[in-house]
Enzyme design. Structure first.
Site, mmCIF file in Angstrom:
data_model
loop_
_atom_site.group_PDB
_atom_site.id
_atom_site.type_symbol
_atom_site.label_atom_id
_atom_site.label_comp_id
_atom_site.label_asym_id
_atom_site.label_seq_id
_atom_site.Cartn_x
_atom_site.Cartn_y
_atom_site.Cartn_z
ATOM 1 N N ARG A 1 -11.605 30.699 -12.188
ATOM 2 C CA ARG A 1 -10.147 30.748 -12.323
ATOM 3 C C ARG A 1 -9.831 30.842 -13.812
ATOM 4 O O ARG A 1 -10.541 30.253 -14.631
ATOM 5 C CB ARG A 1 -9.487 29.503 -11.697
ATOM 6 C CG ARG A 1 -7.969 29.486 -11.810
ATOM 7 C CD ARG A 1 -7.288 28.506 -10.825
ATOM 8 N NE ARG A 1 -7.590 27.121 -11.063
ATOM 9 C CZ ARG A 1 -8.408 26.380 -10.319
ATOM 10 N NH1 ARG A 1 -9.013 26.918 -9.278
ATOM 11 N NH2 ARG A 1 -8.624 25.109 -10.592
ATOM 12 N N HIS B 1 -5.158 30.918 -3.028
ATOM 13 C CA HIS B 1 -3.995 30.187 -3.569
ATOM 14 C C HIS B 1 -3.046 31.153 -4.265
ATOM 15 O O HIS B 1 -3.334 32.338 -4.424
ATOM 16 C CB HIS B 1 -4.442 29.051 -4.504
ATOM 17 C CG HIS B 1 -5.234 29.469 -5.709
ATOM 18 N ND1 HIS B 1 -4.671 30.104 -6.795
ATOM 19 C CD2 HIS B 1 -6.552 29.331 -5.998
ATOM 20 C CE1 HIS B 1 -5.604 30.318 -7.704
ATOM 21 N NE2 HIS B 1 -6.760 29.882 -7.247
ATOM 22 N N GLU C 1 -6.400 30.428 -16.239
ATOM 23 C CA GLU C 1 -5.000 29.987 -16.151
ATOM 24 C C GLU C 1 -4.395 29.813 -17.539
ATOM 25 O O GLU C 1 -4.942 29.102 -18.385
ATOM 26 C CB GLU C 1 -4.930 28.649 -15.395
ATOM 27 C CG GLU C 1 -3.536 28.060 -15.348
ATOM 28 C CD GLU C 1 -3.439 26.817 -14.456
ATOM 29 O OE1 GLU C 1 -4.456 26.116 -14.288
ATOM 30 O OE2 GLU C 1 -2.338 26.554 -13.927
ATOM 31 N N TYR D 1 -13.273 32.803 -5.419
ATOM 32 C CA TYR D 1 -14.129 31.687 -4.981
ATOM 33 C C TYR D 1 -15.016 32.218 -3.866
ATOM 34 O O TYR D 1 -14.520 32.579 -2.803
ATOM 35 C CB TYR D 1 -13.270 30.521 -4.484
ATOM 36 C CG TYR D 1 -12.156 30.194 -5.482
ATOM 37 C CD1 TYR D 1 -12.391 29.346 -6.552
ATOM 38 C CD2 TYR D 1 -10.902 30.815 -5.378
ATOM 39 C CE1 TYR D 1 -11.400 29.106 -7.500
ATOM 40 C CE2 TYR D 1 -9.900 30.573 -6.317
ATOM 41 C CZ TYR D 1 -10.145 29.721 -7.371
ATOM 42 O OH TYR D 1 -9.173 29.500 -8.304
ATOM 43 N N HIS E 1 3.602 20.796 -11.583
ATOM 44 C CA HIS E 1 4.259 21.704 -10.628
ATOM 45 C C HIS E 1 5.736 21.367 -10.755
ATOM 46 O O HIS E 1 6.248 20.450 -10.116
ATOM 47 C CB HIS E 1 3.739 21.490 -9.203
ATOM 48 C CG HIS E 1 2.297 21.899 -9.066
ATOM 49 N ND1 HIS E 1 1.524 21.603 -7.981
ATOM 50 C CD2 HIS E 1 1.481 22.594 -9.902
ATOM 51 C CE1 HIS E 1 0.299 22.091 -8.151
ATOM 52 N NE2 HIS E 1 0.251 22.695 -9.313
ATOM 53 N N HIS F 1 -9.389 21.696 -5.406
ATOM 54 C CA HIS F 1 -8.883 20.468 -6.041
ATOM 55 C C HIS F 1 -10.014 19.473 -6.282
ATOM 56 O O HIS F 1 -9.856 18.274 -6.083
ATOM 57 C CB HIS F 1 -7.787 19.826 -5.170
ATOM 58 C CG HIS F 1 -6.520 20.624 -5.154
ATOM 59 N ND1 HIS F 1 -5.524 20.422 -4.234
ATOM 60 C CD2 HIS F 1 -6.084 21.625 -5.946
ATOM 61 C CE1 HIS F 1 -4.537 21.271 -4.462
ATOM 62 N NE2 HIS F 1 -4.857 22.020 -5.485
ATOM 63 N N ASP G 1 -10.209 22.905 -15.193
ATOM 64 C CA ASP G 1 -8.748 23.012 -15.065
ATOM 65 C C ASP G 1 -8.200 21.694 -15.584
ATOM 66 O O ASP G 1 -8.307 20.664 -14.912
ATOM 67 C CB ASP G 1 -8.380 23.245 -13.596
ATOM 68 C CG ASP G 1 -6.876 23.441 -13.384
ATOM 69 O OD1 ASP G 1 -6.084 23.126 -14.305
ATOM 70 O OD2 ASP G 1 -6.502 23.894 -12.290
ATOM 71 N N HIS H 1 3.039 28.761 -10.934
ATOM 72 C CA HIS H 1 4.125 27.822 -10.584
ATOM 73 C C HIS H 1 4.922 27.545 -11.843
ATOM 74 O O HIS H 1 4.476 27.826 -12.952
ATOM 75 C CB HIS H 1 3.525 26.530 -10.005
ATOM 76 C CG HIS H 1 2.390 25.957 -10.821
ATOM 77 N ND1 HIS H 1 2.597 25.157 -11.909
ATOM 78 C CD2 HIS H 1 1.040 26.107 -10.720
ATOM 79 C CE1 HIS H 1 1.418 24.813 -12.435
ATOM 80 N NE2 HIS H 1 0.458 25.392 -11.743
ATOM 81 N N ASP I 1 -1.641 -9.124 -10.859
ATOM 82 C CA ASP I 1 -0.624 -8.793 -11.864
ATOM 83 C C ASP I 1 -0.997 -7.534 -12.652
ATOM 84 O O ASP I 1 -0.558 -7.322 -13.780
ATOM 85 C CB ASP I 1 -0.440 -9.976 -12.829
ATOM 86 C CG ASP I 1 -1.739 -10.334 -13.528
ATOM 87 O OD1 ASP I 1 -2.801 -9.824 -13.117
ATOM 88 O OD2 ASP I 1 -1.693 -11.120 -14.487
ATOM 89 N N ASP J 1 -1.264 23.173 -18.590
ATOM 90 C CA ASP J 1 -2.083 23.380 -17.388
ATOM 91 C C ASP J 1 -2.936 24.621 -17.627
ATOM 92 O O ASP J 1 -2.469 25.745 -17.437
ATOM 93 C CB ASP J 1 -1.134 23.561 -16.182
ATOM 94 C CG ASP J 1 -1.886 23.761 -14.882
ATOM 95 O OD1 ASP J 1 -3.117 23.611 -14.860
ATOM 96 O OD2 ASP J 1 -1.222 24.095 -13.882
ATOM 97 N N GLU K 1 -2.493 32.124 -12.930
ATOM 98 C CA GLU K 1 -3.801 31.539 -12.668
ATOM 99 C C GLU K 1 -4.542 32.154 -11.480
ATOM 100 O O GLU K 1 -4.827 31.471 -10.489
ATOM 101 C CB GLU K 1 -3.656 30.033 -12.448
ATOM 102 C CG GLU K 1 -2.584 29.608 -11.453
ATOM 103 C CD GLU K 1 -2.543 28.087 -11.280
ATOM 104 O OE1 GLU K 1 -3.593 27.509 -10.963
ATOM 105 O OE2 GLU K 1 -1.469 27.499 -11.458
#
Ligand code: GLY
Ligand code: MN
Ligand code: MN
Length: 456
Positions: free
Chosen positions: A414, A353, A416, A397, A364, A242, A259, A357, A38, A270, A393
């Site tokens: 990075r 990347h 952002e 790397y 996103h 990620h 991040d 966005h 539950d 973000d 951003e």
């Protein structure tokens, strides 16, 4: 957020539905997900549903009837249940929800099967996102079947379906004042959390300890949750885009990439910052950091009405690629000129990347990145307009590889920010988060190194 904001969004959707001859829109909220027995995963309402209602309980569906004689906004929601309210907390029940959220009608969630065939009879167009909610697609088929079975009585089932989410995507792309104010507040909270994590950072601490500082600051300032899984990545982990483990010890000489952004009143922030674990950038770290900062500045200069969505990315890529050649990450004799390295995507070895966005109810966020009308064979990238919110951003790397100077190995950076497009340019919503080398090093002076744990 005021009830009128939600009513006015429903009225805008009604107008769009009426432009298409009217019909019935059906928008469910998210499903509660059982974790075991539950016990449920934390519930987060569906963003489209929330956008039109402000209602955050599970088991709810909005039905908008844009008819020939007028519009009716209907909410289906859980009934009052004193026994369940003892265990799980307050539920509005249909009558109080109708009143509080400004609907014309409200019914019990359990009445959907009985009521929906009536709404769908002779509706004309069905405004519904097929395939978005498995659990509603099947009952909808049954409701439509019931309406079709009445054909001999002269009743017709909807003969056209329009994806209601596409209409809402376009609306969600342009933030109103109440949304901008929530997003500004979310960015301020997240900025304070980043600064707190910087001040708390020490070699020897763990990534999860910094994650805990972020969460503490989010919650103590009233944000409900992180808007996505926080990334706290030290040293080589920062090259995992990620990264979610957040369990490593932080070493002297590491850069730490965070991040993380909170969700406040359903709106996301973000933000990414990268800073030295010991409070001082090394020479090579500073070189790459300032390169990413310059790339971000170039992208920020494109954040104004009239630019295309991809202009910022292209500007950032140009700066980064030139920097890769200048620092010896890329070699002219192998990749050619900066133009060649861009055309052949050689930069993707170190920058793989996109540069941003849409941001809003979802990290996103909804909205098309292309115009609807083709020029030649292609739909061009979307033109930026006032009221849109984007992230900017860029990053770099560097994994070990032949020909890559060793001093840069295992470095992930990075930067952002969250940016509102305004009539004459942009407003950086995360502007107060320390960002330059000088600002970051100054912020970190407050740390335990000086007898302070950074938690102010
Ligand atoms: N944190 C997810 C992103 O930056 O897109
Ligand atoms: Mn991010
Ligand atoms: Mn982002």
């Amino acid at each position: 957020m005021k009830r009128d904001s939600f009513i006015s969004r429903r009225n805008r959707l009604f107008a769009l539905m009426q432009e298409q001859g009217g019909g019935v829109a059906i928008l469910p909220t998210a499903r509660e997900m059982t974790r075991n027995s539950d016990n449920h995963f934390p519930f987060r309402h569906d963003s489209y549903f929330y956008y039109l209602s402000g209602f955050t309980e599970p088991e709810a569906v909005i039905v908008l009837v844009a008819g020939k004689t007028g519009n009716r906004a209907v909410l289906f929601c859980r009934e009052k249940n004193l026994e369940r309210e003892i265990w799980d907390g307050y539920r509005y029940g249909p009558e109080a929800a109708r009143e509080q959220f400004g609907f014309d009608e409200a019914h019990a969630f359990g009445a959907l099967d009985a009521e929906m065939p009536n709404y769908l009879a002779d509706a004309g167009t069905l405004f519904y996102s097929t395939g978005a909610d498995n659990n509603l697609d099947a009952p909808l088929q049954n409701w439509l079947q019931i309406v079709r079975s009445k054909a001999r009585s002269g009743i017709s089932a909807p003969d056209k379906t329009v994806d209601v989410r596409c209409l809402l995507d376009e609306m969600r792309l342009f933030k109103d004042d109440s949304e901008i104010s929530a997003m500004q507040h979310a960015a301020v909270i997240s900025g304070a959390a980043h600064a707190r994590a910087m001040r708390f950072t020490q070699p020897g601490r763990h990534e999860y300890e910094l994650e805990a500082e972020l969460l503490h600051e989010f919650r103590r300032r009233g944000a409900q949750a992180p808007a996505y899984g926080s990334i706290v990545a030290a040293g080589a982990n920062a090259c995992v885009l990620h990264y979610q483990a957040n369990d490593a010890a932080i070493k002297d000489g590491d850069l730490v990439l965070i991040d993380a952004g909170c969700e406040l009143d359903s709106y996301a922030s973000d933000i990414t910052r990268t800073f030295p674990a010991n409070g001082k950038f090394s020479g090579p770290q500073k070189t790459l950091y300032e390169l990413v900062l310059a790339a971000q500045q170039a992208a920020l200069e494109c954040a104004r009405p009239g630019s295309r969505y991809m202009d910022g990315h292209n500007a950032a890529v140009r700066v980064l690629t030139q920097g890769m050649l200048d620092t010896g990450l890329l070699h002219k004799d192998k990749v050619g000129s900066v133009e060649d390295a861009i055309a052949d995507s050689a930069f993707r070895q170190f920058y793989m990347h996109g540069t941003g966005h849409w941001l809003g109810l979802d990290v996103h966020d909804a909205g098309s990145y292309r115009e609807t009308v083709k020029i030649g064979d292609e739909k061009p990238w979307r033109t930026l307009e006032a009221g849109m919110v984007i992230t900017i951003e860029p990053g770099i790397y560097v994994r070990p590889a032949e020909g890559v100077p060793e001093q840069y190995w295992h470095t992930g950076i990075r930067i952002e920010d969250d940016v509102l497009i305004t009539a004459d340019g942009h407003l950086n919503l995360s502007r107060d988060t320390p960002k330059t080398v000088a600002e970051i090093e100054a912020e970190m002076q407050y740390s335990e190194r000086n007898g302070n744990d950074g938690r102010h």
